[in-house]
Motif scaffolding. Structure first.
Motif, short mmCIF file in Angstrom:
data_model
loop_
_atom_site.label_atom_id
_atom_site.label_comp_id
_atom_site.label_asym_id
_atom_site.label_seq_id
_atom_site.Cartn_x
_atom_site.Cartn_y
_atom_site.Cartn_z
N VAL A 92 0.68 -1.13 0.00
CA VAL A 92 0.11 0.01 0.08
C VAL A 92 0.83 1.20 0.06
O VAL A 92 0.68 2.03 -0.77
CB VAL A 92 -0.88 -0.13 1.08
N LEU B 127 -5.83 -6.62 -3.95
CA LEU B 127 -4.85 -5.29 -3.79
C LEU B 127 -5.02 -4.87 -5.17
O LEU B 127 -4.84 -3.55 -5.06
CB LEU B 127 -3.69 -5.78 -3.36
N LYS B 130 -6.88 -1.35 -5.70
CA LYS B 130 -6.97 -0.55 -4.47
C LYS B 130 -6.90 0.77 -4.62
O LYS B 130 -7.21 1.70 -3.64
CB LYS B 130 -5.87 -1.09 -3.27
N THR B 134 -14.06 3.17 -3.96
CA THR B 134 -14.74 1.80 -3.61
C THR B 134 -15.61 1.44 -4.11
O THR B 134 -15.47 -0.01 -4.57
CB THR B 134 -15.11 2.18 -2.22
N SER B 141 -12.94 -6.08 -8.11
CA SER B 141 -12.44 -7.33 -7.32
C SER B 141 -13.30 -8.37 -7.40
O SER B 141 -12.79 -9.47 -7.60
CB SER B 141 -12.45 -6.69 -5.79
N THR B 151 -10.55 -5.62 -0.44
CA THR B 151 -10.40 -4.72 -1.39
C THR B 151 -10.95 -3.08 -0.69
O THR B 151 -10.25 -2.31 -0.58
CB THR B 151 -11.13 -4.94 -2.65
N MET B 154 -8.30 -1.86 1.85
CA MET B 154 -7.18 -1.65 1.20
C MET B 154 -7.48 -0.43 0.71
O MET B 154 -6.54 0.74 0.82
CB MET B 154 -6.74 -2.38 0.22
N VAL B 155 -8.70 -0.06 -0.13
CA VAL B 155 -8.97 1.18 -0.88
C VAL B 155 -9.24 2.18 0.38
O VAL B 155 -8.53 3.32 0.14
CB VAL B 155 -10.40 1.04 -1.35
N THR B 158 -5.69 3.08 1.55
CA THR B 158 -4.72 3.76 0.47
C THR B 158 -5.08 5.18 0.38
O THR B 158 -4.40 6.20 0.43
CB THR B 158 -5.18 2.85 -0.90
#
Lengths: 117, 230
Positions: A92, B127, B130, B134, B141, B151, B154-155, B158
């Motif tokens: 990330v 990932l 990401k 969303t 995803s 996902t 992680m979004v 991030t």
């Protein structure tokens, strides 16, 4: 009835997007079909901005709240996250920096070169 | 007592909205990027559920109604995009090429580091999307065989991280042009990055919203190809 009409138009595009998602073989979400179609309709003048503006702005304003259930769902996959915490953190952090630098540098270089020509 | 929650049609929805409202108020009081309303609201909901020993399923059966509005909200992104259509037309080549390069570079990095750590294919696929908004990331995803829940997490992660580091990254790598800063912000950190870009300036904000949409569409096309590579 103005906001009713606006919401109706947006739902209509969502419905068309859903149909396209079912009919076409591409891995594209219904929302993206709807978004692209609405943008094209705005460009073509089929839909005018005042016909959807307020309802769209309202939906965009509340959009982050719509993600709460999806984020809370993370509690159900806690173990998977903990097991992979190091690669997840590295991926990330690195990708975020890489995407920013590549996008920004390429855009800046192209805009400046365009001006010099 | 728990039966009352299990049978409720409104509990999850109401809890989410109340927590989001608290999140918005907190973000107003403490205007730092880490005070993100979505982050605060989600943590509060989890704390309430844990404190009351309420299962996720009980919460979700009514909270999932919120998700229903996501498609119309994403469709609405056409509006900010259309508002900036002049700026878009004038810099079309620079915008498209830079966003495309950013997307490719991002996914290659996920691939490379994923390989390095030997992460599972499922995690890799989760990932890949990401860096995009969303709603689209969840769809991508699901389509390519990732876990949408991972996902989404992680979004959000991030986006928060991107919003926090964008100013430093742009300074370190001498990205100064407003259009370039906005595109970098939206391409790497979607909607959360865009709220940060709007703080920096109007052009930055507009370009960032454009980047959300373009990056989303590029990723829709590229992610299935990158998914097959692993």
């Amino acid at each position: 009835m103005k906001s009713f009409f606006q919401f109706m138009v947006i739902l209509l595009f969502s419905l068309i997007g859903e149909f396209l998602h079912e009919l076409l073989p591409f891995p594209i979400p219904a929302s993206v079909y709807g978004l692209v179609l609405l943008f094209i309709s705005l460009l073509a003048g089929v839909i005018k901005l005042p016909q959807i503006e307020e309802a769209a702005d309202f939906l965009l304003k509340i959009m982050p709240a719509l993600f709460i259930p999806s984020v809370v769902k993370l509690m159900t996959i806690r173990d998977l996250l903990w097991e992979n915490i190091v690669p997840i953190l590295v991926i990330v952090l690195t990708t975020t920096v890489v995407v920013m630098v590549v996008t920004g540098q390429v855009a800046q270089w192209m805009i400046r070169r365009h001006k010099e020509l | 007592m728990n039966e009352m929650f299990i049978n409720s049609v409104y509990f999850g929805c109401a809890l989410s909205l109340i927590c989001y409202w608290i999140g918005v108020q907190t973000a107003k009081r403490f205007p730092v990027t880490i005070c993100n309303p979505l982050l605060i609201a989600s943590i509060l909901v989890i704390v309430v559920l844990a404190a009351g020993s309420i299962s996720f399923e009980t919460y979700h059966q009514s909270a999932e109604k919120l998700t229903w509005l996501l498609t119309p909200a994403t469709v609405s992104l056409a509006v900010p995009m259309y508002r900036e259509v002049q700026l878009l037309r004038k810099n079309l080549a620079a915008i498209l090429v830079s966003l495309f390069s950013g997307c490719v570079a991002g996914m290659m990095t996920v691939w490379g580091i994923g390989r390095l750590f030997g992460v599972s294919e499922e995690l890799y696929l989760s990932l890949l999307p990401k860096s995009i908004t969303t709603a689209i990331a969840m769809g991508v995803s699901e389509e390519i065989g990732g876990v949408p829940t991972v996902t989404v997490g992680m979004v959000v992660f991030t986006g928060l991280l991107g919003a926090i580091i964008v100013k430093t990254v742009c300074r370190l790598f001498r990205i100064t042009h407003p259009i370039a800063v906005g595109l970098a912000c939206g391409n790497a950190a979607h909607a959360i990055g865009t709220s940060k870009a709007l703080e920096i300036g109007e052009v930055e904000g507009a370009m960032s919203s454009l980047a959300i949409v373009a990056a989303g569409i590029f990723t829709v096309v590229l992610a299935p190809l990158m998914g097959m590579l692993y």
